[in-house]
Design an enzyme around this catalytic site. Structure first.
Site, mmCIF file in Angstrom:
data_model
loop_
_atom_site.group_PDB
_atom_site.id
_atom_site.type_symbol
_atom_site.label_atom_id
_atom_site.label_comp_id
_atom_site.label_asym_id
_atom_site.label_seq_id
_atom_site.Cartn_x
_atom_site.Cartn_y
_atom_site.Cartn_z
ATOM 1 N N GLU A 187 -2.018 2.501 -3.134
ATOM 2 C CA GLU A 187 -1.921 1.902 -4.460
ATOM 3 C C GLU A 187 -2.468 0.474 -4.462
ATOM 4 O O GLU A 187 -2.462 -0.187 -5.486
ATOM 5 C CB GLU A 187 -0.470 1.902 -4.921
ATOM 6 C CG GLU A 187 0.147 3.296 -4.992
ATOM 7 C CD GLU A 187 1.617 3.255 -5.355
ATOM 8 O OE1 GLU A 187 1.914 3.302 -6.553
ATOM 9 O OE2 GLU A 187 2.442 3.181 -4.427
ATOM 10 N N ALA A 230 4.637 -4.169 -2.811
ATOM 11 C CA ALA A 230 3.756 -4.502 -3.933
ATOM 12 C C ALA A 230 3.330 -5.969 -3.862
ATOM 13 O O ALA A 230 4.127 -6.855 -3.556
ATOM 14 C CB ALA A 230 4.462 -4.221 -5.254
ATOM 15 N N ALA A 246 7.456 -7.217 -0.370
ATOM 16 C CA ALA A 246 6.659 -7.406 -1.580
ATOM 17 C C ALA A 246 6.368 -8.887 -1.792
ATOM 18 O O ALA A 246 7.249 -9.735 -1.667
ATOM 19 C CB ALA A 246 7.396 -6.831 -2.788
#
Length: 305
Positions: A187, A230, A246
């Site tokens: 991703e 992320a 993250a």
């Protein structure tokens, strides 16, 4: 003698003044062997407007030497995307110099020089969509590997190596001479030269540093069953079963505090397994904590390819 050679019979797109724009190899091979030439169709009216025609191109290359021509370079990119060669196992030095800039359109590759004239002629008969102006085309226009899922075809370049079971979500990106070695969820950004191991999740917006710009020479390898949170960044290699928190950007020079209180550079931990990297929200220190026997596992239903 032939173990480091490869050969292919392809179809080259040739522009009347710019020369060879691309080359498609339906069945590239390691070693040297006889192949049947692929069919070359007649020149269409649209191709005449664009100024291109197709020719059969046959080439044998030395995988240890840099590419010497457009056809040579395209064979190397096909070998990677056909999973015949893994990233970093063949020489692609100087490939940017060899490959021309091309206008990639709904009508196929076009030369940059004179393109506005081409567009004006085509607009009289239909619409022409420009996808990009780049040296590398989309992988799926040349190779569709089995067992992969790609959310946005524009974000995977020809020359990406995607193992069966790989999922590239819409914001994921995989460059040439990079890719996955197993069932992985991408991703974030997998830059040129980066290898991602089986069972690893590269989270949304995460970025793995490559070597195309900035003078970097560190080849980053991500081990198996790792999780990149992320919006994190990574400039060192990870072993197996590692997590990067993250939002944490971990470069080779980042100072990391170890469980015994000592401080080291992140580079000294490169390639080691079983670490959780995080930033202490109170002190701002970057820490590495041992994860013991815990492993990272993908959600089988969510990530089913």
């Amino acid at each position: 003698m032939n173990s480091r050679q490869a050969s292919g019979m392809g179809v080259a797109t040739v522009h009347r003044s710019a020369g060879i724009l691309d080359c498609w190899f339906p069945s590239p091979q390691l070693g040297v062997s006889a192949q049947e030439p692929p069919p070359v169709g007649p020149v269409s009216p649209l191709q005449k407007l664009i100024g291109v025609h197709h020719e059969v191109a046959q080439v044998t290359i030395d995988l240890d030497q840099p590419p010497t021509s457009v056809v040579d370079a395209y064979l190397r990119l096909h070998l990677l995307s056909h999973r015949l060669c893994q990233p970093r196992t063949i020489n692609v030095e100087g490939i940017f110099t060899v490959l021309p800039n091309v206008v990639w359109t709904s009508a196929g590759p076009c030369a940059v020089q004179g393109f506005e004239e081409v567009r004006a002629h085509v607009r009289g008969t239909g619409h022409l969509t420009v996808f990009s102006v780049d040296k590398f085309p989309r992988m799926v226009d040349y190779v569709v590997p089995s067992g992969v899922r790609i959310g946005d075809a524009d974000r995977v370049r020809l020359g990406a190596y995607l193992a069966e079971g790989t999922t590239i979500m819409h914001e994921g990106f995989v460059n040439f001479n990079a890719g996955t070695l197993g069932t992985s969820m991408i991703e974030g950004r997998v830059s040129a030269g980066v290898i991602v191991g089986d069972g690893t999740d590269v989270g949304g917006g995460a970025s793995i540093m490559g070597t195309l710009s900035g003078g970097g020479s560190q080849m980053v390898t991500i081990g198996e069953r790792c999780l990149l949170g992320a919006q994190c960044g990574l400039g060192i290699s990870l072993g197996d079963d590692c997590i990067v928190e993250a939002g944490l950007y971990l470069t080779a020079g980042t100072k990391v505090k170890l469980p015994d209180g000592s401080i080291t550079k992140a580079l000294d931990l490169s390639g080691q397994s079983g670490w959780l990297y995080l930033r202490d929200s109170l002190t701002g220190e970057v820490k590495a904590l041992p994860r013991g026997e815990r492993t990272v596992s993908l959600n089988e239903e969510l990530h089913r390819n």
